[in-house]
Design a protein around this motif. Structure first.
Motif, PDB file in Angstrom:
ATOM      1  N   PHE A  25      70.639 102.447  59.716  1.00 17.68           N
ATOM      2  CA  PHE A  25      71.590 102.111  58.752  1.00 17.68           C
ATOM      3  C   PHE A  25      72.836 102.292  59.103  1.00 17.68           C
ATOM      4  N   GLU A  26      73.253 103.324  59.806  1.00 12.54           N
ATOM      5  CA  GLU A  26      74.553 103.604  59.998  1.00 12.54           C
ATOM      6  C   GLU A  26      75.205 102.527  60.795  1.00 12.54           C
ATOM      7  N   GLN A  27      74.135 101.972  61.725  1.00 15.18           N
ATOM      8  CA  GLN A  27      74.632 100.667  62.700  1.00 15.18           C
ATOM      9  C   GLN A  27      74.537  99.431  61.902  1.00 15.18           C
ATOM     10  N   ASN A  28      74.260  99.617  60.416  1.00 14.16           N
ATOM     11  CA  ASN A  28      74.278  98.367  59.708  1.00 14.16           C
ATOM     12  C   ASN A  28      73.145  97.399  59.995  1.00 14.16           C
ATOM     13  N   GLN A  29      71.922  98.055  60.515  1.00 14.90           N
ATOM     14  CA  GLN A  29      70.647  97.237  60.887  1.00 14.90           C
ATOM     15  C   GLN A  29      69.707  97.236  59.712  1.00 14.90           C
ATOM     16  N   LEU A  30      70.243  96.607  58.655  1.00 18.04           N
ATOM     17  CA  LEU A  30      69.786  96.954  57.174  1.00 18.04           C
ATOM     18  C   LEU A  30      68.126  96.514  57.194  1.00 18.04           C
ATOM     19  N   ALA A  31      67.670  95.283  58.142  1.00 21.67           N
ATOM     20  CA  ALA A  31      66.256  94.968  57.807  1.00 21.67           C
ATOM     21  C   ALA A  31      65.512  96.110  58.466  1.00 21.67           C
ATOM     22  N   GLU A  32      65.939  96.534  59.954  1.00 24.37           N
ATOM     23  CA  GLU A  32      65.136  97.489  60.764  1.00 24.37           C
ATOM     24  C   GLU A  32      64.862  98.920  60.021  1.00 24.37           C
ATOM     25  N   THR A  82      66.403 106.815  47.867  1.00 23.93           N
ATOM     26  CA  THR A  82      67.572 106.885  47.967  1.00 23.93           C
ATOM     27  C   THR A  82      68.329 105.952  49.061  1.00 23.93           C
ATOM     28  N   TYR A  83      67.912 105.841  50.084  1.00 19.92           N
ATOM     29  CA  TYR A  83      68.182 104.836  51.322  1.00 19.92           C
ATOM     30  C   TYR A  83      67.965 103.627  50.992  1.00 19.92           C
ATOM     31  N   LEU A  84      66.710 103.320  50.570  1.00 13.77           N
ATOM     32  CA  LEU A  84      66.566 102.006  50.260  1.00 13.77           C
ATOM     33  C   LEU A  84      67.077 101.355  49.152  1.00 13.77           C
ATOM     34  N   ALA A  85      67.577 102.198  48.159  1.00 10.26           N
ATOM     35  CA  ALA A  85      68.719 101.441  47.209  1.00 10.26           C
ATOM     36  C   ALA A  85      69.954 101.312  47.904  1.00 10.26           C
ATOM     37  N   ALA A  86      70.263 102.155  48.541  1.00  8.21           N
ATOM     38  CA  ALA A  86      71.609 101.900  49.271  1.00  8.21           C
ATOM     39  C   ALA A  86      71.715 100.571  50.117  1.00  8.21           C
ATOM     40  N   MET A 144      72.574  94.894  50.944  1.00  5.32           N
ATOM     41  CA  MET A 144      71.907  93.362  51.384  1.00  5.32           C
ATOM     42  C   MET A 144      72.298  92.460  50.294  1.00  5.32           C
ATOM     43  N   ILE A 145      72.457  92.853  48.767  1.00  2.00           N
ATOM     44  CA  ILE A 145      72.950  91.790  47.791  1.00  2.00           C
ATOM     45  C   ILE A 145      74.412  91.695  48.125  1.00  2.00           C
ATOM     46  N   LYS A 146      75.213  92.542  48.745  1.00  2.49           N
ATOM     47  CA  LYS A 146      76.731  92.364  48.710  1.00  2.49           C
ATOM     48  C   LYS A 146      77.002  91.557  50.118  1.00  2.49           C
TER      49      LYS A 146
END
Length: 500
Positions: free
Chosen positions: A350-357, A377-381, A386-388
């Motif tokens: 998540f910190e590396q912005n690898q959102l899908a993984e 919580t992390y899924l919400a973030a 993803m939406i933005k």
């Protein structure tokens, strides 16, 4: 010399007094330092306990004067003798005489045979303890516990006491061996048994240490890597290491670090010690030194999952994300469902912005633990990012995202909404609204909604007059409107809660 003389107490029927006297004298006549004195003391203690139990049984027999022989169903002359004895016992004051002197020569030969077996058993215990390789070998202790001493109930009890007395002075054994000994001698149960005198005089420090070693939840340290150490004082090293662990568990980091330094002065190649150092450094925010210590653990023992996970967490906290991800992958190759590692892995992605993984990792955690708040919580973030940040064609459908966040469906939303309606606050507001409706209707012969319509039309149609609208009707109309507004707000809150 009587048993009471040896125990140095007056004749008594109180078991607690006998036990306290035995425990007190046992400190004087130690089995190894004064075997002859211990022999006399043990025999005196056993005699006094049997005497006390016999006295209690005799005192508990219900006897009444005038009991006849025929009332006892024991037959023959024994019947008459028992009746006479019971009559005499009832008529006379009960007096238990002081026991006669004990002739210890009667016990000498069998005692010597038994003592020889116990001595052989304890000699083997000392040999095992002195040879460090055998001391930590559970098979050696298993073979010891298969000796004849353990199969004899009386000898086993004495061996148990002498072994405990030995271990109080030399307690450093692997946790698995402590648990093996406890399963054979039931020490953890006897610690709460008043018939076992050892725990009356065992030190509090040893009692606490023993409880830690036999409890499965208390962390146990490995001994195997100390086999590479040469010519060191193993007990001194293990004492320092154990003190460091105990201070670490109660969050006394400064004292823990002091004991770690003392242990390091004796031996430095123990991965368990390095892991304790890493834990202290991690808790005190010295991330670089923690990474260094835990990295050394990996060089010595690459299979230490706990230390590798601590290293991954340390790398994540120090923002060395690629290195943290690499350590997590190594752990997950061996243990794919290691949930703590999955958490570190998902946060690093998540910190590396690898959102899908990252989303896939936290979905796995959510499947393993449906109520894991961190995963939700992390899924919400992740969904917000993803939406933005992602185009609509690259992000999952909104319905799928809502499902991952455990948002209820339409039917469940309706049930939750209806379940929230009968709250006390809403019922109170509804009652006030109904009362104000009733008062207002009695005053102007119209309900509030009809009155509002009449009032609005009176501005446009001359034939309609609002002359009946007075001061109190205005007050009650405003009160109804205020209550109605609050009631609608509560309904909206209930609907929002049901949706999310």
């Amino acid at each position: 010399m009587t048993a009471w003389d040896i125990l140095e107490i007056e004749p008594t029927e109180e078991l607690s007094a006998i036990k306290k006297a035995y425990a007190r004298k046992l400190k004087v006549h130690h089995p190894e330092e004064d075997p002859a004195g211990y022999q006399r003391l043990r025999e005196a203690y056993d005699w006094a306990v049997k005497y006390q139990r016999t006295a209690v049984k005799r005192a508990s027999v219900p006897v009444e004067a005038g009991v006849r022989a025929e009332e006892y169903d024991i037959g023959g002359n024994d019947q008459a003798e028992a009746a006479v004895e019971m009559d005499n016992y009832a008529e006379a004051d009960v007096h238990i005489p002081t026991p006669p002197p004990v002739d210890w020569r009667d016990y000498q030969d069998p005692f010597r045979r038994n003592e020889k077996l116990i001595d052989e058993f304890m000699n083997r215990v000392e040999e095992l303890y002195e040879n460090f390789a055998e001391r930590i070998d559970i098979e050696e202790w298993t073979a010891l516990l298969d000796s004849d001493v353990i199969w004899n109930f009386e000898l086993k009890r004495e061996a148990s006491e002498r072994l405990l007395a030995f271990l109080e002075d030399y307690p450093f054994l692997p946790k698995s061996i402590w648990q093996l000994l406890d399963s054979n001698f039931q020490w953890s149960q006897e610690a709460f048994d008043e018939d076992h005198p050892f725990w009356d005089y065992a030190s509090d420090r040893f009692s606490e240490y023993f409880q830690h070693q036999v409890k499965p939840y208390y962390p146990g340290l490995s001994y195997s890597f100390l086999l590479r150490a040469k010519n060191i004082d193993f007990d001194a090293y293990l004492y320092c290491r154990e003190c460091a662990l105990q201070h670490l568990i109660v969050n006394e980091m400064e004292q823990a670090e002091e004991w770690l330094h003392k242990a390091e002065a004796i031996f430095t190649g123990d991965p368990e010690l390095l892991r304790l150092k890493g834990s202290v450094y991690l808790h005190t925010g010295r991330l670089e030194r923690a990474s260094e210590a835990l990295g050394q653990v990996m060089q010595i023992n690459p299979d230490d999952i706990e230390a590798r996970m601590m290293l991954a967490y340390t790398l994540y906290e120090s923002k060395q994300l690629p290195e943290a991800i690499q350590q997590c992958k190594i752990i997950l190759d061996a243990k794919p469902d290691h949930i703590d590692t999955l958490s570190i892995y998902g946060k690093s992605l998540f910190e590396q912005n690898q959102l899908a993984e990252s989303r896939n990792i936290f979905k796995r955690i959510e499947e393993m633990e449906p109520n894991a708040s961190e995963a939700v919580t992390y899924l919400a973030a992740i969904h917000v990012r993803m939406i933005k940040e992602l185009p609509a064609n690259e992000r999952p459908p909104l319905s799928e995202l809502n499902k991952e966040l455990q948002k209820p469906g339409a039917g469940k939303q309706l049930l939750l909404f209806l379940g929230r309606l009968p709250k006390i606050k809403m019922m109170f507001l509804f009652a006030l609204m109904a009362y104000s409706w009733h008062v207002f209707t009695d005053m102007v012969y119209l309900n509030p909604f009809e009155f509002v319509l009449v009032l609005v039309f009176s501005f446009f149609v001359e034939e309609i007059s609002a002359s009946f609208f007075g001061f109190w009707s205005c007050i009650w109309l405003l009160f109804f409107a205020w209550i109605f507004r609050k009631f609608i707000r509560e309904i909206r809150k209930a609907w929002r809660a049901a949706r999310y």
